[in-house]
Design an enzyme around this catalytic site. Structure first.
Site, PDB file in Angstrom:
ATOM      1  N   GLU A 101       1.117  -1.177  -0.010  1.00 26.02           N
ATOM      2  CA  GLU A 101      -0.180  -0.156  -0.087  1.00 26.02           C
ATOM      3  C   GLU A 101       0.515   0.988  -0.093  1.00 26.02           C
ATOM      4  O   GLU A 101       2.046   1.995   0.614  1.00 26.02           O
ATOM      5  CB  GLU A 101      -0.681  -0.061   1.239  1.00 26.02           C
ATOM      6  CG  GLU A 101      -2.522  -1.294   1.057  1.00 26.02           C
ATOM      7  CD  GLU A 101      -2.798  -1.413  -0.075  1.00 26.02           C
ATOM      8  OE1 GLU A 101      -2.856   0.238  -0.324  1.00 26.02           O
ATOM      9  OE2 GLU A 101      -3.699  -2.197  -0.108  1.00 26.02           O
ATOM     10  N   ARG A 111     -18.357  -0.116   5.106  1.00 31.18           N
ATOM     11  CA  ARG A 111     -18.646  -1.151   4.545  1.00 31.18           C
ATOM     12  C   ARG A 111     -19.644  -1.312   5.398  1.00 31.18           C
ATOM     13  O   ARG A 111     -21.327  -2.130   5.115  1.00 31.18           O
ATOM     14  CB  ARG A 111     -18.695  -1.574   3.226  1.00 31.18           C
ATOM     15  CG  ARG A 111     -19.537  -2.704   2.459  1.00 31.18           C
ATOM     16  CD  ARG A 111     -18.630  -3.492   1.168  1.00 31.18           C
ATOM     17  NE  ARG A 111     -17.462  -3.938   1.514  1.00 31.18           N
ATOM     18  CZ  ARG A 111     -17.622  -5.295   2.405  1.00 31.18           C
ATOM     19  NH1 ARG A 111     -18.486  -6.055   2.025  1.00 31.18           N
ATOM     20  NH2 ARG A 111     -16.275  -6.328   3.096  1.00 31.18           N
ATOM     21  N   CYS A 164      -8.629  -1.289   8.671  1.00 29.02           N
ATOM     22  CA  CYS A 164      -7.101  -1.241   7.937  1.00 29.02           C
ATOM     23  C   CYS A 164      -6.343   0.234   6.950  1.00 29.02           C
ATOM     24  O   CYS A 164      -5.539   0.738   8.012  1.00 29.02           O
ATOM     25  CB  CYS A 164      -6.962  -2.151   6.559  1.00 29.02           C
ATOM     26  SG  CYS A 164      -6.999  -3.892   7.326  1.00 29.02           S
ATOM     27  N   HIS A 186      -1.580  -4.999   2.053  1.00 31.34           N
ATOM     28  CA  HIS A 186      -3.176  -5.825   2.013  1.00 31.34           C
ATOM     29  C   HIS A 186      -2.456  -7.380   1.661  1.00 31.34           C
ATOM     30  O   HIS A 186      -1.953  -7.701   0.487  1.00 31.34           O
ATOM     31  CB  HIS A 186      -3.771  -5.678   1.502  1.00 31.34           C
ATOM     32  CG  HIS A 186      -4.616  -4.969   2.116  1.00 31.34           C
ATOM     33  ND1 HIS A 186      -5.104  -2.845   2.120  1.00 31.34           N
ATOM     34  CD2 HIS A 186      -5.852  -5.302   3.071  1.00 31.34           C
ATOM     35  CE1 HIS A 186      -5.977  -2.977   3.150  1.00 31.34           C
ATOM     36  NE2 HIS A 186      -6.303  -3.639   3.523  1.00 31.34           N
TER      37      HIS A 186
END
Ligand code: PCA
Length: 223
Positions: A101, A111, A164, A186
């Site tokens: 990342e 979500r 995260c 990830h």
């Protein structure tokens, strides 16, 4: 506000600590997350005992999938262990490559609720923080190293807007101005997680651990 004092106590004397070309005193903290979203495992914590066995000198910790508590517990480790390198790992179900990342966004939009039931929507993480902060790990070097081993890897420009990303953002913010490298990686699902998800990619535990061993090796060499 800057509460983490992660840079303190980290003075090193490379001349004294160089062992076979490696800087023995580089303190590396690796974190993973507990399972979430209905899963019974999370590759990011499954890999930790393997990394710990391979590199006894590193420090590992499993964090809760909770916006507030994950950062609280990571801060505790930063203050207690004063690492030189912080590598946070998480699961990104549906991705097929190890994602290095690049950026953390000053944004939360969950979500699904986190494991404590919290579900922030459309909010900044830090009211007066910059919109984005960038990883301080050598991502291109890591990418080439993994590519040369034919491991699936990509540099990703979004760590999402869930726990995260929030942890990554707060970590980078707290370490600004400190001589500590930090990054987030990830991981794809493990094969046991994709069994009941037709069409979803995964990566074997063996390959995942191998890739992370290479990453940790690179981190240990970052004097
Ligand atoms: N992945 C989630 C949170 C915990 C994890 O392993 C995320 O990408 O935000």
């Amino acid at each position: 506000q800057k509460r983490a004092r992660a840079g303190e106590g980290g003075t090193r004397t490379p001349e004294h600590s160089r062992v076979q070309g490696q800087v023995a005193s580089v303190k590396v903290l690796v974190t993973g997350f507990k399972p979430f979203g209905g899963e019974t495992v999370n590759p990011s914590s499954t890999v930790l005992p393997y990394l710990q066995a391979r590199f006894p000198q590193i420090h590992t910790r499993v964090l809760p999938v909770e916006f507030e508590r994950s950062w609280f517990e990571l801060q505790f480790e930063l203050e207690r262990y004063t690492p030189d390198v912080v590598l946070c790992l998480g699961e990104a179900g549906g991705r097929s490559s190890i994602s290095l990342e690049h950026a953390a966004l000053n944004w939360a939009d969950a979500r699904i609720p986190d494991n404590s039931g919290q579900r922030p929507r459309d909010v900044k993480l830090l009211e007066f923080g910059p919109n984005a902060l960038f990883s301080t790990l050598p991502l291109r070097a890591l990418e080439s190293r993994l590519k040369s081993l034919e491991l699936p890897v990509e540099i990703s420009y979004s760590a999402g807007t869930y726990v995260c990303n929030a942890l990554f953002y707060r970590l980078l913010d707290a370490l600004e101005g400190h001589n500590v490298r930090a990054g987030f990686i990830h991981l794809p699902y493990l094969p046991e997680q994709t069994q009941n998800k037709p069409g979803k990619p995964g990566l074997t535990l063996e390959h995942t651990v191998w890739a992370l061993e290479e990453v940790v090796k690179t981190c240990l060499e970052l004097g």
